[in-house]
Scaffold this motif. Structure first.
Motif, short mmCIF file in Angstrom:
data_model
loop_
_atom_site.label_atom_id
_atom_site.label_comp_id
_atom_site.label_asym_id
_atom_site.label_seq_id
_atom_site.Cartn_x
_atom_site.Cartn_y
_atom_site.Cartn_z
N SER A 10 -7.17 1.55 11.63
CA SER A 10 -7.20 2.00 10.24
C SER A 10 -8.47 2.79 9.95
O SER A 10 -8.43 3.80 9.23
CB SER A 10 -7.10 0.80 9.28
OG SER A 10 -8.28 0.03 9.27
N ILE A 39 0.86 -1.18 0.00
CA ILE A 39 0.00 0.00 0.00
C ILE A 39 0.89 1.24 0.00
O ILE A 39 1.82 1.36 0.80
CB ILE A 39 -0.93 0.02 1.23
CG1 ILE A 39 -1.88 -1.18 1.18
CG2 ILE A 39 -1.73 1.33 1.28
CD1 ILE A 39 -2.82 -1.28 2.36
N TYR A 98 -1.35 -1.63 7.44
CA TYR A 98 -0.84 -0.29 7.10
C TYR A 98 -0.93 0.63 8.31
O TYR A 98 0.03 1.36 8.63
CB TYR A 98 -1.63 0.29 5.92
CG TYR A 98 -1.10 1.63 5.44
CD1 TYR A 98 -0.10 1.69 4.49
CD2 TYR A 98 -1.57 2.82 5.98
CE1 TYR A 98 0.40 2.91 4.06
CE2 TYR A 98 -1.08 4.05 5.56
CZ TYR A 98 -0.09 4.08 4.59
OH TYR A 98 0.40 5.30 4.19
N LEU A 126 -2.57 5.66 0.08
CA LEU A 126 -3.57 4.67 0.51
C LEU A 126 -4.14 3.86 -0.65
O LEU A 126 -5.25 3.34 -0.57
CB LEU A 126 -4.72 5.35 1.28
CG LEU A 126 -4.34 6.04 2.60
CD1 LEU A 126 -5.58 6.63 3.25
CD2 LEU A 126 -3.66 5.06 3.54
N LYS A 127 -3.38 3.72 -1.71
CA LYS A 127 -3.77 2.88 -2.83
C LYS A 127 -3.03 1.55 -2.74
O LYS A 127 -1.83 1.51 -2.47
CB LYS A 127 -3.45 3.56 -4.17
CG LYS A 127 -4.13 4.91 -4.37
CD LYS A 127 -5.62 4.77 -4.52
CE LYS A 127 -6.27 6.11 -4.84
NZ LYS A 127 -7.74 6.02 -4.91
N PHE A 167 -13.11 0.13 4.61
CA PHE A 167 -12.15 -0.71 3.89
C PHE A 167 -12.67 -2.12 3.63
O PHE A 167 -12.07 -2.86 2.85
CB PHE A 167 -10.82 -0.75 4.64
CG PHE A 167 -10.16 0.60 4.72
CD1 PHE A 167 -9.89 1.32 3.57
CD2 PHE A 167 -9.86 1.17 5.94
CE1 PHE A 167 -9.30 2.57 3.63
CE2 PHE A 167 -9.27 2.42 6.01
CZ PHE A 167 -8.99 3.12 4.86
N PHE A 192 -5.33 -2.87 5.34
CA PHE A 192 -5.24 -1.51 5.85
C PHE A 192 -4.97 -1.50 7.35
O PHE A 192 -4.39 -0.55 7.87
CB PHE A 192 -6.50 -0.72 5.49
CG PHE A 192 -6.48 -0.21 4.08
CD1 PHE A 192 -5.79 0.95 3.76
CD2 PHE A 192 -7.10 -0.90 3.07
CE1 PHE A 192 -5.75 1.42 2.45
CE2 PHE A 192 -7.07 -0.44 1.75
CZ PHE A 192 -6.39 0.72 1.45
N PHE A 196 -7.96 6.57 8.87
CA PHE A 196 -8.09 6.79 7.43
C PHE A 196 -9.49 6.51 6.88
O PHE A 196 -9.76 6.79 5.71
CB PHE A 196 -7.11 5.87 6.66
CG PHE A 196 -5.72 5.85 7.22
CD1 PHE A 196 -4.94 6.99 7.22
CD2 PHE A 196 -5.18 4.69 7.76
CE1 PHE A 196 -3.65 6.97 7.74
CE2 PHE A 196 -3.90 4.64 8.28
CZ PHE A 196 -3.12 5.80 8.27
#
Length: 286
Positions: free
Chosen positions: A113, A20, A280, A24-25, A270, A277, A117
């Protein structure tokens, strides 16, 4: 930050490894069934999948892991659904790939996450609840995940004079057990909700019981944590349009009766990528 994060989602069913970027892709991702009851085989599987992903999508700055089970100091102390214990995953990854490694319990990582985000960016006190084959929960306060094992699915309650864990009757698998107790046979949660969509009378009756029990669970969460919102995730919530309004009505009835703040329900942003995520977020905490 231009480097990407190598993210690992180690679940009881699937192992997903992906990259990632700072935008955030998801750059790349691979998935296999998680290996069970063999720490060496699982170690080799994770290392192989990480090695295959590194180099696909540019430089990697760190590794973030979302892992099922009890996680302490970079070690999976116990993951009953994987059949392993004392699995030092942080050490394995840092020594193999010479990168900083961050490891969190999957529910806590996913909650974080969403707080950082996703659907809970504007919430201060957030509870994350996932209802799938099991039930999990986690708490985030002030954008910090509370590092405790919130075993939501193991909480006890009475139904029809017997003591159950939430997971036994309110998870996806539990819903089938609950239906059978009330005289309805269904192969799985999806087939049960198909009967609800067809307005099968017994299925409607079981759903009424199910939403009442869920409302009590979320009332208890609100009693304990006075949340600004509850983020919902998991396979059962794919059928939420069939019951979310009734769940909200019943939960509000309980919180209003006892002068608590109503529960604000939101769905996780998500969804099926929640674990990645979560990894992440574990590596990119504020």
């Amino acid at each position: 930050m231009t480097e990407s994060t190598l993210c690992i989602d180690l679940g009881a069913t699937n192992l997903r490894v992906g990259v990632i970027g700072p935008d955030l892709k998801i750059r790349s991702v691979s998935r296999e069934k998680s290996l069970h009851n063999d720490k060496k085989a699982l170690r080799d599987q994770i290392v192989r999948m990480v090695r295959n992903e590194i180099g696909k999508s540019g430089p990697i700055g760190k590794i973030g892991v979302s892992a099922c089970g009890i996680v302490e100091d970079g070690t999976i102390v116990r993951a009953a659904n994987l059949g392993i214990s004392d699995f030092p995953l942080k050490t394995i990854l840092s020594e193999t790939f010479r990168l900083p490694v961050f490891l969190m319990n999957d529910a806590a990582a996913t909650a974080l996450s969403e707080a950082l985000f996703g659907a809970g960016k504007d919430l201060n006190v957030l509870y994350f609840a996932t209802i799938s084959s099991g039930i999990g929960g986690a708490l985030v306060v002030g954008k910090n995940a509370v590092d405790l094992p919130f075993e939501l699915g193991q909480h006890l309650f009475f139904h029809r004079g017997a003591l159950y864990r939430y997971e036994e009757l309110l998870s996806g698998n539990g819903l089938i057990r609950l239906a059978a107790m009330h005289g309805l046979e269904a192969e799985n949660a999806a087939s049960f909700f198909a009967l609800v969509e067809k307005k099968e009378a017994k299925a409607i009756d079981v759903l009424d019981v199910y939403t009442s029990l869920l409302a009590e669970m979320f009332y208890n969460i609100q009693t304990d944590y006075a949340t600004d919102g509850v983020i919902l995730s998991g396979g059962v919530l794919k059928s939420a349009p069939l019951f979310i309004d009734e769940l909200k009505r019943k939960t509000d009835a309980l919180t209003e009766k006892y002068a608590l703040k109503n529960v604000l329900f939101r769905f996780a942003q998500f969804d099926q990528d929640a674990g990645l995520f979560g990894g992440y977020a574990s590596a990119n905490r504020l």
